[in-house]
Design an enzyme around this catalytic site. Structure first.
Site, PDB file in Angstrom:
ATOM      1  N   LYS A 129       0.868  -1.188   0.000  1.00 33.96           N
ATOM      2  CA  LYS A 129       0.000   0.000   0.000  1.00 33.96           C
ATOM      3  C   LYS A 129       0.896   1.225   0.000  1.00 33.96           C
ATOM      4  O   LYS A 129       2.026   1.168   0.498  1.00 33.96           O
ATOM      5  CB  LYS A 129      -0.867   0.020   1.256  1.00 33.96           C
ATOM      6  N   ASP A 169      -6.878   4.130  -4.672  1.00 34.26           N
ATOM      7  CA  ASP A 169      -7.558   3.977  -3.379  1.00 34.26           C
ATOM      8  C   ASP A 169      -8.235   5.337  -3.153  1.00 34.26           C
ATOM      9  O   ASP A 169      -8.457   6.073  -4.124  1.00 34.26           O
ATOM     10  CB  ASP A 169      -6.545   3.619  -2.271  1.00 34.26           C
TER      11      ASP A 169
HETATM   12  N1  GLU Z   1      -7.233   0.035  -3.043  1.00 37.00           N
HETATM   13  C1  GLU Z   1      -7.997  -1.143  -3.383  1.00 37.00           C
HETATM   14  C2  GLU Z   1      -8.092  -2.045  -2.179  1.00 37.00           C
HETATM   15  O1  GLU Z   1      -8.192  -1.573  -1.065  1.00 37.00           O
HETATM   16  C3  GLU Z   1      -7.537  -1.823  -4.652  1.00 37.00           C
HETATM   17  C4  GLU Z   1      -6.097  -2.129  -4.778  1.00 37.00           C
HETATM   18  C5  GLU Z   1      -5.654  -2.618  -6.162  1.00 37.00           C
HETATM   19  O2  GLU Z   1      -6.468  -2.643  -7.075  1.00 37.00           O
HETATM   20  O3  GLU Z   1      -4.476  -2.954  -6.287  1.00 37.00           O
HETATM   21  O4  GLU Z   1      -8.122  -3.248  -2.262  1.00 37.00           O
END
Ligand code: GLU
Length: 448
Positions: A129, A169
């Site tokens: 992340k 996100d």
């Molecule tokens: N931010 C999204 C999540 O919390 C998607 C992450 C992604 O697609 O890599 O899963």
């Protein structure tokens, strides 16, 4: 206390000593570890090899400064991060968040959750992340572009299609991914597979924007089917008005449910006739306005200041789709008292641990984030497959795969819970099943 309980308590204590200020991260770990005790009791080899101590420690954290210039020519600086949490199952995968609240505790909790969420998709992706405390609210397109270019100037050297694949996100959608991608290819080389959530005309996947919301509703659909019922006629209260909430509402309407609410950081809309999706999309996606505009255009709806979870609204299902810790114990009790029998999480960690305890104590079916909102990252992994093949699949194909993936995730949670004598405890099911996938791979890869 059993050996397994002693072990996880010791790991938690050590972690709290090392970083007591990392509240959100400690909360995510505290939600997770006690639920895997039944598994550790059957598999003492994971305690002997001390796998859990490795698992709560990110493989790598990158922190950097992000200098940029605003439209007045004033110099600005923000903090940028990427937490590369765990690569046991594949390249680090997870979103970038742009929000003033972003700090290392929040990104570590999100990275930790992402590791297990991603494992449940069975698509060979590790977890990570990243993001920044940059506040996109009120910024011009050019300011967003300059920020994204500066952010990528540093991030580019740490990512790659087989190494780490960021996505969106909170605060990061197609526009931001486009700017980030443009800068990446200037610095490295053109490779569509380095970011997901791209616009459709250069490697994006159909259904990616809708995926988290659609996937959330598919998860609920399979859970209800297992209980012998459907979404038809069910009243649903939701928070948020970003892509998760909007596309959950779209799928709810398609499946015959009645979405009653949505919210932004100032207040919420209660529309007793059901949310007007076209109006909501126009306000949030085209005009980028606040929800007060919804009420102005539709006087029969009510706009209320404060949290949707404090309101006096009868409903069957609650879908939190805003952000972490949006539901405390009092608020959980409020909607349970108003008839809610099922909670599924579109946001990451929207329920406090107190709220989760109340769901379980009141026999509310509870789909935790790492299972219920995995549809977004699952379609990101499908986008990576399409990029690697240089093909793009039809809407129907991606949507069908998403529905299948969500059904598998639901069945994994259900069957794992049952296998450990915890029928209907999908949070224990999700945690044990995902722990087993990640920890087993770590065991096979040795002390790394
Ligand atoms: N931010 C999204 C999540 O919390 C998607 C992450 C992604 O697609 O890599 O899963």
């Amino acid at each position: 206390m059993t050996d397994a309980q002693k072990y996880i308590t010791a790991v938690q204590e050590k972690l709290a000593q090392k970083g007591a200020w990392e509240q959100e991260f400690l909360q995510a770990v505290q939600e997770f570890l006690p639920t895997i005790v039944p598994f550790l009791e059957e598999h003492p080899e994971y305690i002997e090899k001390d796998i859990v101590s490795l698992l709560v420690e990110p493989e790598r954290i990158i922190q950097f400064r992000v200098p940029w210039q605003d439209d007045e020519g004033k110099r600005q600086v923000n903090r940028g991060y990427r937490v590369q949490f765990n690569s046991a199952l594949g390249p680090y995968k997870g979103g970038l968040r742009l929000h003033p609240s972003v700090n290392l505790s929040i990104l570590k909790f999100l990275g930790f959750e992402q590791v297990f969420k991603n494992s449940l998709t069975d698509l060979g992706i590790g977890g990570g992340k990243g993001g920044s405390d940059f506040d996109p609210k009120g910024k011009s397109d050019d300011e967003i572009m300059r920020f994204c270019q500066s952010f990528m100037t540093e991030l580019a050297r740490h990512i790659g299609p087989s190494l780490d694949v960021p996505a969106g996100d909170i605060g990061v959608g197609g526009r931001e991914i486009g700017f980030l991608f443009g800068m990446y290819k200037r610095l490295q080389q053109y490779d569509a597979g380095v970011l997901t959530g791209k616009p459709l005309n250069f490697g994006g996947s159909l259904i990616r924007t809708e995926a988290t919301g659609y996937g959330l509703v598919y998860f609920v659909k399979h859970l209800l089917a297992d209980q012998g019922t459907t979404l038809k006629g069910k009243k649903v209260i939701l928070s948020g008005s970003g892509n998760v909430s909007i596309y959950a509402i779209e799928k709810l309407i398609e499946l015959g449910a009645i979405p009653l609410t949505c919210s932004d950081s100032n207040g919420c809309i209660y529309d007793p006739a059901g949310i007007d999706l076209a109006l909501l999309k126009e306000i949030k996606e085209v005009k980028r306005e606040r929800l007060t505009s919804y009420q102005a255009a539709r006087p029969e709806a009510q706009y209320m200041e404060g949290s949707v979870w404090d309101q006096d609204i009868a409903a069957d299902i609650a879908l939190p789709c805003a952000t972490q810790n949006e539901i405390n114990g009092t608020q959980a009790q409020n909607f349970i008292n108003h008839g809610v029998k099922l909670v599924a999480e579109g946001a990451n960690m929207p329920s406090s641990n107190e709220a989760i305890a109340l769901y379980l104590a009141n026999d509310v079916y509870y789909g935790p984030a790492k299972a219920a909102n995995a549809g977004g990252v699952a379609v990101s992994a499908l986008e990576m497959s399409q990029n690697a093949q240089r093909l793009s699949w039809s809407r129907e194909e991606v949507d069908h795969r998403l529905d299948d993936i969500m059904e598998n995730i639901f069945l994994t949670c259900r069957n794992t819970a049952e296998r450990y004598g915890l029928k209907n405890n999908y949070v224990a099911g999700a945690n044990i099943a995902s722990f087993e996938k990640v920890a087993h791979a770590m065991l096979l890869q040795g002390l790394v």
